[in-house]
Design an enzyme around this catalytic site. Structure first.
Site, short mmCIF file in Angstrom:
data_model
loop_
_atom_site.label_atom_id
_atom_site.label_comp_id
_atom_site.label_asym_id
_atom_site.label_seq_id
_atom_site.Cartn_x
_atom_site.Cartn_y
_atom_site.Cartn_z
N ARG A 28 0.82 -1.22 0.00
CA ARG A 28 0.00 0.00 0.00
C ARG A 28 0.85 1.26 0.00
O ARG A 28 0.50 2.25 0.65
CB ARG A 28 -0.93 0.04 1.22
N ARG A 32 -3.78 6.63 0.62
CA ARG A 32 -4.29 7.84 1.27
C ARG A 32 -3.31 8.62 2.12
O ARG A 32 -3.56 9.76 2.46
CB ARG A 32 -5.53 7.48 2.10
N ARG A 41 -7.51 11.28 -6.24
CA ARG A 41 -8.72 10.49 -5.96
C ARG A 41 -9.95 11.41 -5.91
O ARG A 41 -11.01 11.07 -6.42
CB ARG A 41 -8.54 9.76 -4.63
N ASP A 78 -6.68 -3.59 -7.26
CA ASP A 78 -7.20 -4.19 -6.02
C ASP A 78 -7.41 -5.68 -6.22
O ASP A 78 -7.63 -6.13 -7.35
CB ASP A 78 -8.53 -3.53 -5.62
N TYR A 151 -14.24 -13.29 0.47
CA TYR A 151 -14.96 -12.06 0.09
C TYR A 151 -16.16 -12.40 -0.78
O TYR A 151 -17.24 -11.84 -0.64
CB TYR A 151 -14.04 -11.10 -0.68
#
Ligand code: CP3
Length: 340
Positions: A28, A32, A41, A78, A151
């Site tokens: 990552r 952010r 973004r 992702d 998931y």
């Protein structure tokens, strides 16, 4: 195009060489905590739009390389692009983890249809490889079968108990289909210019020993084996996050990966001894990178010391946290790179 491995400490370490100072990248590393990411973004409107617009995904991939000069880039995408390609609705609401909605319908995909569905990801890989310096390798990735199946079957509840008991039959149908889908996705990333790949099994730690063997070890071994049909020299990092010591041991011995990425709860000192024959990657606690200061220095020193003299890649035990101060990343890098 494969960069000259002699120019890349990351590829050297992945091929089994001890490199000092060790190569460093972070899971990552785009995201952010970077102001340039938050800005792009905002402009794009959503995370998914960033992932599915090749020029934007390529730009975000390069942010941390330009700012920090990490020793490898990882394509911005992702793990949930695979459930998406298989026909599920995938959403990333602001306030919670990702939502994956049932049902999954189209498990049998021809390579042509598959390629079409994830064409934008492969275009982003091409774009990054074309604009990245040749000495910086590019990592492609996918979720591992178990983590993706979890998931897909249980959405954000991540209810491993339900998936492995009440829904065992569905799970057992899903794993082989996912194994094929993942292999295809990795294969196409390698063809598009990725130099190595990482398999994220983020929820491996939710399984007991027997299920770990059936749902993590065996399917991972099959993915690696199938991938090497087309790419005999494919360099693969596996991340069975939260596995037990015995789990990590089996993973290193059986799956055929070149490197094992360790989460922060495993002792790197234990691993350097027990997991001979593979490259190790890890495993600074992301919270220590947030804390900074002397705690960070001590954490870095311990890891550098444990990884010394063996094939090793410096990384975190999990992804960079959004609240991570930029100067702590600078401080960490400086300290890793001054280690000899
Ligand atoms: O490492 C990188 O820089 C490459 C990009 C990358 C992302 N996700 C971008 C992302 C990678 C390698 C992933 C893998 C991924 N995605 C995993 C495995 C690794 C892990 O963290 O365990 C998992 C489980 C996912 C699924 C996922 N995607 C979750 C649980 C979330 C929400 C949590 C969060 O951090 O917001 C995402 C969203 C996501 N994927 C973001 C990023 C940068 C945040 C999106 C945003 O709000 O801008």
């Amino acid at each position: 195009m494969q960069p000259e491995s002699s120019h890349s400490s990351f590829l050297q370490a992945l091929q089994g060489e001890a490199v000092a100072p060790p190569p460093v990248w972070l899971m990552r590393q785009a995201g952010r905590y970077l102001p340039e990411y938050r800005q792009l973004r905002e402009k794009a409107g959503s995370f998914w739009k960033l992932c599915m617009t090749p020029e934007l995904a390529a730009e975000v991939t390069l942010h941390p390389i330009r700012r920090f000069g990490f020793d490898a880039a990882i394509i911005f995408s992702d793990i949930l692009v695979i459930p998406y390609a298989l026909g599920q609705t995938v959403a990333f609401p602001e306030s919670s983890g990702p939502v994956v909605e049932e049902p999954h319908r189209t498990l049998e995909l021809s390579p042509t249809i598959w390629h079409e569905r994830l064409r934008l990801v492969y275009e982003a890989v091409h774009l990054v490889r074309d604009s990245l310096d040749l000495s910086t390798p590019l990592i492609g990735f996918a979720g591992a079968p178990w983590t993706l199946a979890l998931y897909m079957l249980t959405g954000r509840s991540l209810d491993a108990y339900s998936a492995t008991t009440a829904r065992r039959h569905e799970l057992e149908n899903l794993i082989p289909a996912l194994t094929d889908a993942i292999t295809f996705h990795l294969d196409t990333q390698l063809q598009s210019g990725a130099d190595a790949i990482q398999l994220f099994d983020s929820h491996a730690g939710l399984l007991g020993e027997k299920d770990f063997e059936a749902l993590v070890i065996e399917p991972t071994q099959r993915v690696v084996e199938k991938l090497r049909h087309n790419h005999p020299k494919a360099l693969v990092i596996g991340f069975p996050r939260g596995a037990s010591k015995n789990g990590y041991l089996r993973y290193a011995q059986v799956t055929g990966v070149n490197a094992v990425s360790l989460d922060q709860n495993v002792s790197l000192l234990w691993a350097t001894d027990a997991l001979a024959g593979v490259t190790l990657q890890g495993n600074l606690d992301p919270a220590v990178l947030v804390a900074g200061g002397e705690r960070l220095d001590r954490g870095v020193d311990e890891i550098i010391c444990a990884g010394k003299g063996r094939p090793f890649i410096f990384n975190l035990g999990h992804g960079v946290l959004p609240e991570t101060p930029l100067q702590n990343v600078e401080r960490m890098l400086k300290r890793v790179r001054s280690a000899a």
